[in-house]
Design a protein around this motif. Structure first.
Motif, PDB file in Angstrom:
ATOM      1  N   GLU A 255       4.798  -2.056  -2.362  1.00 35.86           N
ATOM      2  CA  GLU A 255       5.492  -1.939  -1.070  1.00 35.86           C
ATOM      3  C   GLU A 255       4.690  -2.698  -0.009  1.00 35.86           C
ATOM      4  OE1 GLU A 255       8.305  -0.649  -0.256  1.00 35.86           O
ATOM      5  OE2 GLU A 255       8.854   0.268  -2.168  1.00 35.86           O
ATOM      6  N   PRO A 256       5.107  -3.924   0.357  1.00 36.65           N
ATOM      7  CA  PRO A 256       4.306  -4.746   1.276  1.00 36.65           C
ATOM      8  C   PRO A 256       4.039  -4.084   2.628  1.00 36.65           C
ATOM      9  CG  PRO A 256       6.064  -6.051   0.264  1.00 36.65           C
ATOM     10  CD  PRO A 256       6.324  -4.631  -0.086  1.00 36.65           C
ATOM     11  N   THR A 257       5.055  -3.475   3.226  1.00 35.29           N
ATOM     12  CA  THR A 257       4.886  -2.894   4.564  1.00 35.29           C
ATOM     13  C   THR A 257       3.861  -1.768   4.556  1.00 35.29           C
ATOM     14  OG1 THR A 257       7.176  -3.459   5.104  1.00 35.29           O
ATOM     15  CG2 THR A 257       6.075  -1.869   6.529  1.00 35.29           C
ATOM     16  N   ALA A 258       3.998  -0.873   3.573  1.00 33.32           N
ATOM     17  CA  ALA A 258       3.066   0.256   3.482  1.00 33.32           C
ATOM     18  C   ALA A 258       1.644  -0.218   3.202  1.00 33.32           C
ATOM     19  CB  ALA A 258       3.532   1.220   2.387  1.00 33.32           C
ATOM     20  N   ARG A 259       1.516  -1.216   2.317  1.00 33.31           N
ATOM     21  CA  ARG A 259       0.185  -1.721   1.979  1.00 33.31           C
ATOM     22  C   ARG A 259      -0.462  -2.455   3.151  1.00 33.31           C
ATOM     23  NH1 ARG A 259      -1.552   1.415  -1.988  1.00 33.31           N
ATOM     24  NH2 ARG A 259      -0.083   1.475  -3.746  1.00 33.31           N
ATOM     25  N   GLN A 260       0.349  -3.180   3.925  1.00 33.73           N
ATOM     26  CA  GLN A 260      -0.194  -3.865   5.093  1.00 33.73           C
ATOM     27  C   GLN A 260      -0.687  -2.854   6.122  1.00 33.73           C
ATOM     28  OE1 GLN A 260       2.493  -6.589   7.060  1.00 33.73           O
ATOM     29  NE2 GLN A 260       1.173  -6.737   8.867  1.00 33.73           N
ATOM     30  N   ALA A 261       0.090  -1.784   6.342  1.00 34.23           N
ATOM     31  CA  ALA A 261      -0.324  -0.737   7.284  1.00 34.23           C
ATOM     32  C   ALA A 261      -1.615  -0.075   6.815  1.00 34.23           C
ATOM     33  CB  ALA A 261       0.780   0.301   7.416  1.00 34.23           C
ATOM     34  N   GLU A 262      -1.700   0.181   5.515  1.00 36.95           N
ATOM     35  CA  GLU A 262      -2.910   0.783   4.944  1.00 36.95           C
ATOM     36  C   GLU A 262      -4.122  -0.122   5.158  1.00 36.95           C
ATOM     37  OE1 GLU A 262      -4.017   0.618   0.464  1.00 36.95           O
ATOM     38  OE2 GLU A 262      -2.820   2.446   0.723  1.00 36.95           O
ATOM     39  N   GLU A 263      -3.933  -1.419   4.926  1.00 32.71           N
ATOM     40  CA  GLU A 263      -5.034  -2.375   5.117  1.00 32.71           C
ATOM     41  C   GLU A 263      -5.453  -2.448   6.586  1.00 32.71           C
ATOM     42  OE1 GLU A 263      -5.676  -7.158   5.374  1.00 32.71           O
ATOM     43  OE2 GLU A 263      -4.159  -6.443   3.959  1.00 32.71           O
ATOM     44  N   THR A 264      -4.485  -2.507   7.495  1.00 29.60           N
ATOM     45  CA  THR A 264      -4.797  -2.632   8.927  1.00 29.60           C
ATOM     46  C   THR A 264      -5.602  -1.439   9.418  1.00 29.60           C
ATOM     47  OG1 THR A 264      -2.760  -3.908   9.268  1.00 29.60           O
ATOM     48  CG2 THR A 264      -3.791  -2.941  11.213  1.00 29.60           C
ATOM     49  N   ILE A 265      -5.213  -0.240   8.983  1.00 28.39           N
ATOM     50  CA  ILE A 265      -5.950   0.969   9.373  1.00 28.39           C
ATOM     51  C   ILE A 265      -7.387   0.909   8.844  1.00 28.39           C
ATOM     52  CG2 ILE A 265      -6.113   3.465   9.016  1.00 28.39           C
ATOM     53  CD1 ILE A 265      -2.991   3.474   8.966  1.00 28.39           C
ATOM     54  N   ALA A 266      -7.524   0.496   7.577  1.00 35.09           N
ATOM     55  CA  ALA A 266      -8.863   0.415   6.976  1.00 35.09           C
ATOM     56  C   ALA A 266      -9.724  -0.614   7.702  1.00 35.09           C
ATOM     57  CB  ALA A 266      -8.749   0.050   5.496  1.00 35.09           C
TER      58      ALA A 266
END
Length: 722
Positions: A255-266
């Motif tokens: 899921e690109p959107t969820a993974r991008q959000a996860e990366e940005t938070i990290a």
């Protein structure tokens, strides 16, 4: 640490990945950064006037590049990439960044990346920096706007920051050139990738990442992850490779959107830790910042528009008033040179030089002062940060007409040139807003129309003062620009009704801080734009002028000889004066020439507008470029005439019709002004619309609509003023 001590700071800091042998004598460096991080100022400092504008391979996004002399033995090509906040592109122009940085087999792949960051807002700027570092690229962090950071009480421990990020950190003030020498020294060295890592794909993503790395021969986990995120938009991937990545991401339920959000938070967790150890704020701003107080006036719902209108008014007054003397000087100089040559030399080649080449060059050089003034004003508005406020203010108005707030940038850029303006529409994500913007942008009066407007307005509008202060011709010129804006907005409203889409658009932008313009950057802009006008428009105008001279000097069979014999016989019977005889001979021969034949063929279609066959030739040649109109008219009225000492304006003013009345009356001149305001007379614009929309549909619709609008409007104006 003060930005003024950047060179000393560099010497004192232990560079990570200590410089080994220097790069080859020539290297390619990419410049990347957030919008408003000072990237353009740094690019200008590094390259000066050694710049050129082209397109990125395979796309029509503007690519600025230039040559920089880093050391006495090392030169580098600096590629200025579009501003972006992250490596997850949201618009078409941002995709060129990922295409360039992901394709290591490309001939355009950079040896080195310089990331510019606003030192006063490191938290936001470091997101992009950490992404570039994690790609495994050799990177230098150019810590720009150190002066602003100091004013705001932000102090940065450069040594600790450099240790934690693992790459050289250069404190700078790019606008004043502080730190540029230190940056060049580092850029000339072989600095390896950072040893630091800011984000690692989670364990559940490892199988996906490993398979992508193996399939594409990649050495970097984060690059493999971006293939999974963006394979649909990466241009260098083949259809089979995209199909493979699609199947793989579906297999692992990626899921690109969820993974991008996860990366940005990290990433922001890591950035916050980094800043906690390296940045401190020594004072808090208690009073409201000066820029905020200024914005309350400049972006006010009433005063903001009035101030913007006043700025435009001053611009057009200046174009007519300040530029008039150098324009007249150039015009008289070209006319004088032409007369001097004809007084001492004779023959067909001399006529070609004076009536073709010099007449065409006069139509180019004469308008350099106005072009320079226009771009000087635009550059100052951009340098000060005011242009961004104009974009924000116009957003509410644009939306009422079916446009996005981002449409303001192409529309304002269209005042300079429609070609890069249409390219800049790539920042608009919404398809409908982007198509409407592309469609109506050519209605904005570009700099190519200035020569036409100037000559025609000067013929029929007296150069008198209004209220003892404002030039009436400048008011008329501003009226033409407002007419173009009105036509663009009304056309956009019509397209809003015709085009249907469910996409929602939004407009988010960051205001740059107010600054005094850097006159060096303004000067570079003026020189570059004038060079573009002279060498691009100039080549077309001179080529068309030479072709026209040939067509106007020769005719089918014995047509010219018969026309001359007929007029001389008539002159002998009616005892005309020698000057009148020669003028009528020239006019008769011109009418029987190849150019005259073409013009008379077109004349029935344009006669309802009040135009004769000579104006018809100018309309026809103007489809190469609008500014060709002046060169064409200058050439047409020069051929065979003895009065070559006259300027372009004098030639047009002296032209008479068959009844002995002036050709360029108020009705005919304003009709021409309106025609040129609306007509799509620019092959380059049509070509870029074709490339941007990927088909002939929109450029042909645009051509038909704008030509029809120009014809109807010119017809109405001529018959109303007649």
């Amino acid at each position: 640490m003060s930005a003024t001590t950047s060179a000393e700071a560099l010497a004192a800091l232990p560079l990570p990945n200590k410089p080994g042998p220097a790069f080859p004598a020539f290297s390619r460096l990419a410049l990347i950064g957030n919008p408003n991080s000072g990237k353009s100022s740094l690019f200008n400092q590094l390259t000066g006037l050694n710049q050129k504008v082209g397109n990125f391979p395979g796309v029509t996004v503007d690519r600025k590049s230039g040559i920089s002399q880093l050391t006495s033995q090392h030169r580098a090509e600096i590629i200025d990439l579009p501003g972006t906040y992250s490596l997850y592109p949201k618009s078409l122009d941002e995709h060129v960044i990922t295409d360039l940085l992901y394709d290591r087999r490309s001939a355009q792949y950079p040896d080195f990346v310089v990331v510019t960051a606003d030192a006063s807002n490191l938290r936001r700027n470091l997101l992009l920096f950490t992404q570039v570092v994690d790609l495994g690229l050799p990177v230098v962090l150019a810590l720009n706007m150190m002066d602003v950071a100091e004013q705001q009480g932000v102090r940065i421990d450069l040594a600790e920051l450099q240790r934690q990020v693992g790459v050289p950190v250069i404190p700078m003030n790019a606008r004043k050139g502080v730190g540029v020498a230190a940056l060049k020294i580092v850029m000339a060295q072989e600095v390896g990738p950072s040893s630091a890592t800011f984000y690692q794909p989670s364990a559940e993503l490892r199988p996906l990442v490993e398979q992508i790395r193996h399939r594409f021969g990649l050495e970097n986990d984060y690059l493999a992850l971006h293939y999974a995120h963006q394979f649909r938009h990466i241009k260098f991937l083949t259809a089979d490779e995209r199909a493979y990545l699609l199947a793989l991401t579906q297999q692992y339920d990626f899921e690109p959107t969820a993974r991008q959000a996860e990366e940005t938070i990290a990433r922001y967790v890591r950035i916050n830790e980094l800043l906690l150890n390296t940045v401190s704020v020594t004072r808090t701003e208690k009073a409201e910042p000066y820029s905020n107080r200024l914005d309350k006036v400049l972006t006010h719902k009433v005063w903001g528009y009035l101030i913007f209108f006043a700025v435009l008014f001053m611009l057009f007054q200046a174009i007519f008033t300040w530029a008039q003397y150098p324009m007249d000087l150039i015009d008289r100089g070209v006319a004088g040179l032409s007369g001097l040559i004809q007084a001492h030399f004779h023959g067909p080649l001399v006529n070609l030089l004076t009536e073709g080449v010099l007449a065409g060059l006069g139509g180019v050089f004469m308008f350099v002062p106005q072009i320079a003034l226009l771009f000087a004003f635009i550059a100052v508005l951009e340098e000060t940060g005011y242009m961004a406020r104009v974009t924000f203010m116009m957003d509410k108005i644009m939306r009422k007409f079916g446009l996005n707030g981002k449409s303001v940038v192409p529309l304002i850029s269209g005042v300079a040139c429609a070609v890069p303006a249409i390219m800049s529409a790539r920042t608009i994500e919404n398809w409908k807003d982007r198509i409407i913007t592309i469609f109506v942008t050519p209605l904005m009066s570009c700099s190519a129309r200035i020569p036409v407007y100037t000559v025609l307005i000067a013929l029929v509008v007296p150069p008198q003062k209004v209220l003892g202060l404002f030039n009436l011709q400048g008011i008329a010129l501003m009226g033409m620009y407002l007419l173009g804006l009105g036509a663009a907005l009304v056309s956009a409203l019509l397209m809003k009704v015709v085009l249907k889409t469910k996409e929602r658009s939004y407009f988010i932008m960051e205001f740059p801080v107010y600054r005094w313009p850097r006159w060096k950057n303004v000067g570079i802009t003026i020189v570059e734009k004038v060079k573009t006008f002279l060498f691009q428009a100039g080549k077309v105008i001179v080529a068309v002028s030479i072709i026209l001279w040939v067509l106007a000097s020769y005719g089918p069979g014995e047509a010219l000889a018969r026309a001359e014999a007929r007029v001389r016989a008539q002159a002998a019977q009616q005892r005309w004066l020698p000057a009148e005889t020669e003028t009528r001979v020239a006019s008769a021969k011109l009418q029987q020439s190849y150019a005259g034949v073409f013009g008379r063929t077109l004349e029935p279609a344009i006669r309802p507008l009040g135009y004769d066959w000579k104006i018809g030739i100018a309309l026809l040649t103007s489809f190469a470029a609008r500014e060709v109109f002046v060169g064409t008219m200058s050439t047409i009225y020069s051929v065979g005439q003895d009065a070559d000492m006259r300027t372009v304006q004098q030639k047009l003013a002296a032209e008479k019709d068959a009844a002995g009345q002036p050709v360029f009356t108020a009705a005919r001149s304003f009709s021409l002004l309106v025609f040129y305001a609306f007509a799509m007379q620019c092959m380059s614009t049509m070509a870029v619309v074709y490339r941007e929309t990927k088909g002939l549909k929109w450029p042909l619709l645009q051509l038909g609509y704008m030509t029809g609008l120009a014809y109807v409007a010119a017809f109405a104006v001529y018959h109303l003023l007649r």
